[in-house]
Design an enzyme around this catalytic site. Structure first.
Site, PDB file in Angstrom:
ATOM      1  N   SER A  19       0.925  -1.300   0.066  1.00  0.00           N
ATOM      2  CA  SER A  19       0.352   0.013  -0.053  1.00  0.00           C
ATOM      3  C   SER A  19       1.213   1.187   0.185  1.00  0.00           C
ATOM      4  O   SER A  19       1.310   1.616   1.030  1.00  0.00           O
ATOM      5  CB  SER A  19      -0.934  -0.013   1.483  1.00  0.00           C
ATOM      6  OG  SER A  19      -1.169   1.225   1.402  1.00  0.00           O
ATOM      7  N   HIS A  44      -1.722  -1.111  -4.219  1.00  0.00           N
ATOM      8  CA  HIS A  44      -2.602  -0.941  -3.396  1.00  0.00           C
ATOM      9  C   HIS A  44      -2.984   0.780  -2.987  1.00  0.00           C
ATOM     10  O   HIS A  44      -1.785   1.324  -2.673  1.00  0.00           O
ATOM     11  CB  HIS A  44      -2.855  -1.409  -2.247  1.00  0.00           C
ATOM     12  CG  HIS A  44      -4.013  -1.110  -1.194  1.00  0.00           C
ATOM     13  ND1 HIS A  44      -5.013  -2.713  -1.260  1.00  0.00           N
ATOM     14  CD2 HIS A  44      -3.881  -0.910  -0.349  1.00  0.00           C
ATOM     15  CE1 HIS A  44      -6.065  -2.108   0.097  1.00  0.00           C
ATOM     16  NE2 HIS A  44      -5.479  -0.652   0.089  1.00  0.00           N
ATOM     17  N   ASP A  46      -4.477   4.135  -1.246  1.00  0.00           N
ATOM     18  CA  ASP A  46      -6.240   4.136  -0.622  1.00  0.00           C
ATOM     19  C   ASP A  46      -6.040   5.657  -0.909  1.00  0.00           C
ATOM     20  O   ASP A  46      -5.693   6.787  -1.192  1.00  0.00           O
ATOM     21  CB  ASP A  46      -5.012   4.566   0.895  1.00  0.00           C
ATOM     22  CG  ASP A  46      -4.707   2.789   1.462  1.00  0.00           C
ATOM     23  OD1 ASP A  46      -5.868   1.688   1.359  1.00  0.00           O
ATOM     24  OD2 ASP A  46      -4.050   2.387   2.094  1.00  0.00           O
ATOM     25  N   MET A  48      -8.890   8.358  -0.257  1.00  0.00           N
ATOM     26  CA  MET A  48      -9.658   9.056   1.483  1.00  0.00           C
ATOM     27  C   MET A  48      -9.961  10.332   1.442  1.00  0.00           C
ATOM     28  O   MET A  48      -9.366  10.972   0.120  1.00  0.00           O
ATOM     29  CB  MET A  48      -8.975   8.700   3.062  1.00  0.00           C
ATOM     30  CG  MET A  48      -8.096   7.358   2.791  1.00  0.00           C
ATOM     31  SD  MET A  48      -7.387   7.700   4.534  1.00  0.00           S
ATOM     32  CE  MET A  48      -6.695   6.314   4.678  1.00  0.00           C
ATOM     33  N   HIS A  80      -8.419   1.370  -3.355  1.00  0.00           N
ATOM     34  CA  HIS A  80      -9.568   1.072  -2.379  1.00  0.00           C
ATOM     35  C   HIS A  80      -9.952   2.343  -2.163  1.00  0.00           C
ATOM     36  O   HIS A  80      -9.048   3.120  -1.609  1.00  0.00           O
ATOM     37  CB  HIS A  80      -8.674   0.409  -1.255  1.00  0.00           C
ATOM     38  CG  HIS A  80      -9.103   0.179   0.020  1.00  0.00           C
ATOM     39  ND1 HIS A  80      -8.321  -0.025   1.376  1.00  0.00           N
ATOM     40  CD2 HIS A  80     -10.115   0.532   0.593  1.00  0.00           C
ATOM     41  CE1 HIS A  80      -9.397  -0.233   2.205  1.00  0.00           C
ATOM     42  NE2 HIS A  80     -10.257   0.106   2.410  1.00  0.00           N
ATOM     43  N   MET A  82     -12.218   4.186  -0.175  1.00  0.00           N
ATOM     44  CA  MET A  82     -12.930   5.215   1.650  1.00  0.00           C
ATOM     45  C   MET A  82     -13.113   5.635   1.146  1.00  0.00           C
ATOM     46  O   MET A  82     -12.836   7.467   1.808  1.00  0.00           O
ATOM     47  CB  MET A  82     -11.533   4.848   2.418  1.00  0.00           C
ATOM     48  CG  MET A  82     -11.119   3.287   2.618  1.00  0.00           C
ATOM     49  SD  MET A  82      -9.824   3.539   3.596  1.00  0.00           S
ATOM     50  CE  MET A  82      -8.206   3.538   2.488  1.00  0.00           C
ATOM     51  N   MET A 151     -11.339  -5.709   6.218  1.00  0.00           N
ATOM     52  CA  MET A 151     -10.573  -4.617   6.706  1.00  0.00           C
ATOM     53  C   MET A 151     -10.111  -5.806   8.505  1.00  0.00           C
ATOM     54  O   MET A 151     -11.014  -5.362   8.980  1.00  0.00           O
ATOM     55  CB  MET A 151     -11.021  -2.974   7.024  1.00  0.00           C
ATOM     56  CG  MET A 151     -11.362  -2.809   6.040  1.00  0.00           C
ATOM     57  SD  MET A 151     -10.084  -1.679   4.974  1.00  0.00           S
ATOM     58  CE  MET A 151      -9.651  -1.344   6.269  1.00  0.00           C
ATOM     59  N   ASP A 186      -6.533  -5.846   5.095  1.00  0.00           N
ATOM     60  CA  ASP A 186      -5.483  -4.903   4.927  1.00  0.00           C
ATOM     61  C   ASP A 186      -5.652  -4.081   6.081  1.00  0.00           C
ATOM     62  O   ASP A 186      -6.782  -3.905   7.321  1.00  0.00           O
ATOM     63  CB  ASP A 186      -6.542  -3.669   4.322  1.00  0.00           C
ATOM     64  CG  ASP A 186      -6.017  -2.420   3.815  1.00  0.00           C
ATOM     65  OD1 ASP A 186      -5.002  -2.548   4.049  1.00  0.00           O
ATOM     66  OD2 ASP A 186      -6.405  -2.369   2.973  1.00  0.00           O
TER      67      ASP A 186
END
Ligand code: DX5
Ligand code: ZN
Length: 231
Positions: A19, A44, A46, A48, A80, A82, A151, A186
Site C-alpha cells: 500500500s 494498493h 488508498d 480517502m 481502495h 474509502m 478490514m 488490510d
C-alpha cells in the site's frame, strides 16, 4: 488497461499488495519500482475523502502517474476507495488505469449498482467491510465480486495494530464468498499477522507501513511474502 482476465489471475494467487499510503511521495515511482522488482504484482492505492474517513489522500492523478510503471512490470493497480458514494468516481479511476476497484458497503446505499458499474467498466470488483460490519453484508453480492476485503483495522490510517478478532471473522468471510472470490486483509499486516490471516482464509495481504516504513522496502516485502509462501 490490463484486461480483467489477467487481473483476475493475479487476484487468485497468494499475494502481498504493497500500500503506497506509507510510501515517500517525493520518491513514489521509485519506491513502487522497488517493490515491483521484488516481485509485487498488486499495488494498493488508498483513496480517502475526508468524509467516509477523516483523512484526505489521493485520487485518479496518482493512479495515472503510476499506471505505466505498474503495467509495464506485468502488475496491476487496485484502488481502495474509502469515500462516500463511490459509484460517482468509478469512471475516473478506470480511465486513470485502475485494474480493480474496491469500495465499502458502508459508503453507499447502492452496493449492487456500484458493483455493476465497476464490472461494466472492465475492472475487477472489490467489496470491503469494516471491522464492525457483519460478514452477512457480503452475502447478496458474493457471486458478483472478485475480492472481499475484510478490514483488519478501522480504515483511515496506516500503522495501526491488527485487530485480533479478524482471525475469527475471516473464516466466516471465506464461507460466504466461496473459493472463486479473493479474500483480502488490510491493516496491521506484517510477517507475524499474515500467516494466521492466511490460515484463517485470506489470500491477499495489503501491507503499508510494514513495507514502506522499513529501511529496505524490497526486503520488507519479501519478508512478508516468505511468511505466507506468496507467489
Ligand atoms: C488503511 C488503509 C491501508 C493502510 C494499511 O485505512 O486501507 O491500506 O495502508 O496500513 P498498514 O499496513 O500500515 O496498517
Ligand atoms: Zn487499503
Amino acid at each position: 488497461m490490463t484486461p480483467a482476465a489477467g487481473a483476475r489471475e493475479v487476484l487468485r494467487g497468494v499475494r502481498v499488495a504493497p500500500s503506497i499510503l506509507s510510501a515517500d511521495f517525493g520518491r513514489l515511482r521509485e519506491q513502487v519500482a522497488e517493490v515491483l522488482q521484488a516481485g509485487a504484482r498488486l499495488i494498493h492505492v488508498d483513496v480517502m475523502d475526508g468524509h467516509f474517513v477523516p483523512p484526505i489522500t489521493v485520487g485518479p492523478l496518482i493512479v495515472g502517474a503510476l499506471a505505466d510503471t505498474v503495467h509495464d512490470a506485468g502488475a496491476m493497480i487496485e484502488v481502495h476507495l474509502m469515500i462516500e458514494r463511490p459509484e460517482r468516481h468509478v469512471g475516473d479511476f478506470v480511465k486513470a488505469g485502475a485494474d480493480s476497484i474496491t469500495f465499502h458497503v458502508e459508503a453507499t446505499p447502492h452496493v449492487a449498482y456500484a458493483a455493476g458499474l465497476i464490472r461494466d467498466s472492465g475492472a475487477c470488483v472489490g467489496l470491503a467491510i469494516n471491522p464492525g460490519t457483519p460478514v452477512g453484508a457480503l452475502a447478496e453480492v458474493a457471486t458478483t465480486i472478485d475480492v472481499a476485503l475484510c478490514m483488519t483495522v478501522n480504515p483511515g490510517w496506516g500503522g495501526q495494530a491488527f485487530i485480533e478478532h479478524s482471525l475469527e471473522k475471516l473464516p466466516r468471510v471465506r464461507a460466504i464468498v466461496g473459493h472463486e472470490v479473493a479474500v483480502e486483509v488490510d491493516g496491521g499486516i506484517d510477517p507475524q499477522t499474515a500467516p494466521p490471516s492466511r490460515a484463517a482464509g485470506a489470500n491477499l495481504f495489503v501491507a503499508g507501513s510494514a513495507i514502506f516504513a522499513a529501511d529496505d522496502p524490497a526486503e520488507a516485502y519479501r519478508a512478508i511474502a516468505r511468511s505466507i509462501d506468496a507467489e
